[in-house]
Write a protein that holds these residues in place. Sequence first.
Motif, mmCIF file in Angstrom:
data_model
loop_
_atom_site.group_PDB
_atom_site.id
_atom_site.type_symbol
_atom_site.label_atom_id
_atom_site.label_comp_id
_atom_site.label_asym_id
_atom_site.label_seq_id
_atom_site.Cartn_x
_atom_site.Cartn_y
_atom_site.Cartn_z
ATOM 1 N N LEU A 1 37.911 21.008 12.886
ATOM 2 C CA LEU A 1 37.349 21.898 11.870
ATOM 3 C C LEU A 1 37.216 21.165 10.536
ATOM 4 N N ALA A 2 38.198 20.321 10.213
ATOM 5 C CA ALA A 2 38.126 19.552 8.965
ATOM 6 C C ALA A 2 36.963 18.565 8.986
ATOM 7 N N ALA A 3 36.585 18.129 10.179
ATOM 8 C CA ALA A 3 35.467 17.179 10.307
ATOM 9 C C ALA A 3 34.116 17.877 10.284
ATOM 10 N N GLY A 4 34.127 19.205 10.165
ATOM 11 C CA GLY A 4 32.862 19.931 10.043
ATOM 12 C C GLY A 4 32.419 20.669 11.283
ATOM 13 N N GLU A 5 33.188 20.604 12.351
ATOM 14 C CA GLU A 5 32.820 21.355 13.543
ATOM 15 C C GLU A 5 33.110 22.839 13.343
ATOM 16 N N THR A 6 32.481 23.660 14.167
ATOM 17 C CA THR A 6 32.706 25.102 14.128
ATOM 18 C C THR A 6 33.604 25.514 15.289
ATOM 19 N N VAL A 7 34.046 26.774 15.261
ATOM 20 C CA VAL A 7 34.866 27.280 16.363
ATOM 21 C C VAL A 7 34.125 27.145 17.688
ATOM 22 N N ALA A 8 32.834 27.397 17.680
ATOM 23 C CA ALA A 8 32.053 27.303 18.916
ATOM 24 C C ALA A 8 32.056 25.887 19.490
ATOM 25 N N ASP A 9 32.205 24.897 18.622
ATOM 26 C CA ASP A 9 32.233 23.501 19.081
ATOM 27 C C ASP A 9 33.539 23.136 19.784
ATOM 28 N N LEU A 10 34.553 23.983 19.661
ATOM 29 C CA LEU A 10 35.878 23.652 20.177
ATOM 30 C C LEU A 10 36.114 24.122 21.603
ATOM 31 N N HIS A 11 35.146 24.788 22.202
ATOM 32 C CA HIS A 11 35.382 25.425 23.502
ATOM 33 C C HIS A 11 35.689 24.454 24.629
ATOM 34 N N ASP A 12 35.477 23.167 24.406
ATOM 35 C CA ASP A 12 35.783 22.176 25.441
ATOM 36 C C ASP A 12 37.226 21.704 25.396
ATOM 37 N N MET A 13 37.999 22.148 24.404
ATOM 38 C CA MET A 13 39.364 21.652 24.217
ATOM 39 C C MET A 13 40.289 22.069 25.353
ATOM 40 N N ALA A 14 41.242 21.198 25.668
ATOM 41 C CA ALA A 14 42.275 21.550 26.652
ATOM 42 C C ALA A 14 43.222 22.594 26.068
ATOM 43 N N GLN A 15 43.810 23.379 26.926
ATOM 44 C CA GLN A 15 44.901 24.304 26.621
ATOM 45 C C GLN A 15 44.523 25.365 25.587
ATOM 46 N N ILE A 16 43.289 25.845 25.656
ATOM 47 C CA ILE A 16 42.895 26.981 24.833
ATOM 48 C C ILE A 16 42.224 28.033 25.701
ATOM 49 N N VAL A 17 42.125 29.235 25.155
ATOM 50 C CA VAL A 17 41.445 30.348 25.811
ATOM 51 C C VAL A 17 40.359 30.836 24.860
ATOM 52 N N VAL A 18 39.144 31.007 25.370
ATOM 53 C CA VAL A 18 38.024 31.441 24.538
ATOM 54 C C VAL A 18 37.179 32.464 25.288
ATOM 55 N N ARG A 19 36.326 33.162 24.543
ATOM 56 C CA ARG A 19 35.336 34.059 25.138
ATOM 57 C C ARG A 19 34.030 33.284 25.318
ATOM 58 N N GLU A 20 33.345 33.559 26.409
ATOM 59 C CA GLU A 20 32.020 32.986 26.640
ATOM 60 C C GLU A 20 31.062 34.108 27.018
ATOM 61 N N THR A 21 29.799 33.949 26.677
ATOM 62 C CA THR A 21 28.800 34.954 27.058
ATOM 63 C C THR A 21 28.280 34.735 28.465
ATOM 64 N N ALA A 22 28.481 33.533 28.994
ATOM 65 C CA ALA A 22 28.047 33.229 30.356
ATOM 66 C C ALA A 22 29.106 32.391 31.038
#
Length: 621
Positions: free
Chosen positions: A188-209
Motif C-alpha cells: 500500500l505504501a508503494a501505491g498499490e490498492t487493496v484490489a492489487d493485494l488479492h494475490d497475497m498468501a494467507q489472506i481472505v478476500v471477496r471476489e465477484t467471480a
Amino acid sequence: MNPRLEQYLPTSVKEMKALGWDHVDVVIFTGDAYVDHPSFGAAVIGRTLQAAGYNVAIVPQPNWQDDLRDFRKFGAPRLFFGVSAGAMDSMVNHYTAARRRRSDDAYTPGGRHGARPDYPTIVYSGILRDLFPDTPVIAGGIEASMRRLAHYDYWQDALRPSILMDCKADIVSYGMGEHTIREIADRLAAGETVADLHDMAQIVVRETAGPAEAVDGTITETDSDIVLHPFERCLRDKKAQAENFRHIERQSNSMHGKTIWQRHGKVWIRVNPMLPPMTTEEIDSSFDLPYTRMPHPRYKDKRIPAYEMIRHSVNIHRGCFGGCSFCTISAHQGKFISSRSAESVLREIRQVTRMPDFKGYISDVGGPSANMYGMGGKDLSVCSKCLRPSCLHPKVCHNLNTDHRPLLELYHRVDAVEGVKKSFIGSGVRYDLSMHHTGDPAIDKANRRYNEELITSHVSGRLKVAPEHTSDAVLSVMRKPSFVLYHEFSKFFDQVNSRHGLKQQLIPYFISSHPGCHENDMAMLAAETKELNLHLEQVQDFTPTPMTLSTEIYYTGYHPYTLEKVFTATTPEAKQGQRKYFFWYDRAYRDDIMRSLRKMHRPDIATRLFGQTRFNPGRRK
C-alpha cells in the motif's frame, strides 16, 4: 524495569505528538487492553510494523456506544486501519458453555466485563468503514481467522457465512500475521490498492467471480484450487458443510496449500494458502522486538488477569502437530513447529529477571504444547505431501522426530540464568509424545529423562495433563491417545515421586458432552477415575468454537472424514446428564446419578461408585 510512556506505541494524539509524529500510518483497534507483550497480538502486529519503519498507534477497547470519539481521534491513517477482536473469539470470551454471560473479562483492566461488544471484528470494522469510507480496513486475530469461511456459531445456534460477508473489512489476514501485515503495509505504501493485494498468501478476500463449479454440485479440486459447496447449499444440507470442513482442515495443515473458494450468493470468498512455517530467524525477529512486556501506563495500578498469568512466562515455539479435534491452534498457527533459538529465549528470560516484581520463578517455559520444541519431520519432503491433521493420531508418525534432548538442554540453560531459582512448565504436556517408544535407545532414554526432570524439577506440586476422557471410542473422535497411556504415565509419575521423596499430584483434565460421548461413557469415566482416587477439578462441558472438527460434528451430526453419523449431546438436559458424573462424590448428585444408572441398566457401575446396596432403592443399608 519501569518503562517510560514513550517506550510504548501511542494510544492517544497527545502521546503521538510527544513522539514528534505529525501523522500515523496505521491505527490498530483491539478488543483487548494494550499490553506490550509478545503474547498479545495487537502488540506483535504494532511492533512488527514499527520495525518496518511505520508510525503505528493502538486504540485498545474503543467505546463503540458513545459519539465514537475513540474511532475518530487519530483521523484517517496514511495506509490502513487494523481491527482485531483480541486474543480470544469474543463469544468464547463473553459466554459460558451454557450460553450464560460471563461476569468478567481477563483481557480488561480490573477484569471488568462489557469493555468490548459481541463480534468486535464486525462492529469495529463497520464503524470505521462508515466514518472513513476511503481508508482500507484489515481484520485479523483469532475471531476473524477462525471465521474465515462458513462456520457454525454456537451462540447463535446457526451456520454463519464467512465473516467477510458480515463485516466491512476489505481483507482478513488469517493465522499468525507478521509477514502478512508487513507485506500489506509495504504494498500500500508503494501505491498499490487493496484490489492489487488479492494475490497475497494467507489472506481472505471477496471476489465477484470465481472458478467454475461442478454441474453435479460436488466439490472440485485442481492442482491449485478447491471449490467448496456454496454457503446456501450448506444451509440446506449439513452433510455438505461436513464435507467442506475436511478440505478446509487439510489445507490448514498443508505445507503447500491450495486456494479455497466458497460462493456466498453472488459473492465469492477466496482464501489464499498459508505461508510456509516461520524460520528460526524469522520467529526470533518477532520475539526480539522491543516489547516493554508491561501493560500501558494508562492502566496505572489496575490488574489485567490475562497478563498476570503470563507476565513471568516465556513462549518458546509456535504451531502444534497434536491435531486435537476440539482445538483451534493448528487452524490458526499451523501444525508445523517454528522454534525460537535458545539465544532468543534466554534474552527474554533475562528481561523477565529484570522485572521489579520477579522473585526468581519462571511460571512457564512453554508454548501451544509444552514439549514440541525443535520437533518436526525427519524428511521434510514427506511432510510437504502430507495432509494429516495430526502427527500423533491415530499413532505417532514414523517420520516425526520426537527427540526431547534440545528441549532438555534449553531447560538447563534457562535454569542457569542468573536470578532464576526455578522454571516451571505450565503449558500442557503431551505425554503421548514424551512416552512414545521410538526404537532408538538414545532418544527413548532422553525422553524418559525428560519426563523425570519435568516431574522433579519443573512442577510446582501439581502437574496438569489432559487425557480428556477414559473411553477409547470418544478419545478416537477427539484424536487423543488411549487412556491406557495415562495409566502408564501416572504410574511413572508416582514412581518418580517415590524415588525422590516428593508428594506431588497429577491433575487430569476431562471434557463431557464431546461428540461421540454417550451418558454411559461418562458413567464409566466416573467409575474409572474413582478407582484412581481422583476427585476431578479440571473439567469442562464441551464448547463448540468455530472451525474445529468437533464443532463440525456437533453441528452437522456427521464426521467430516467418514460422513458417518456421530451422536452428540446437544440439549442442556443431555449435557447436564453427562456433566453430573464428574461429581459422583457429591451427595447432591447421587440420587440423580442412581436414577440414570437404573435407566441404563448399569448396576455394575453403581456398585463401583456407591456400593451394591444403593442400586436397589427398596433395600436398606
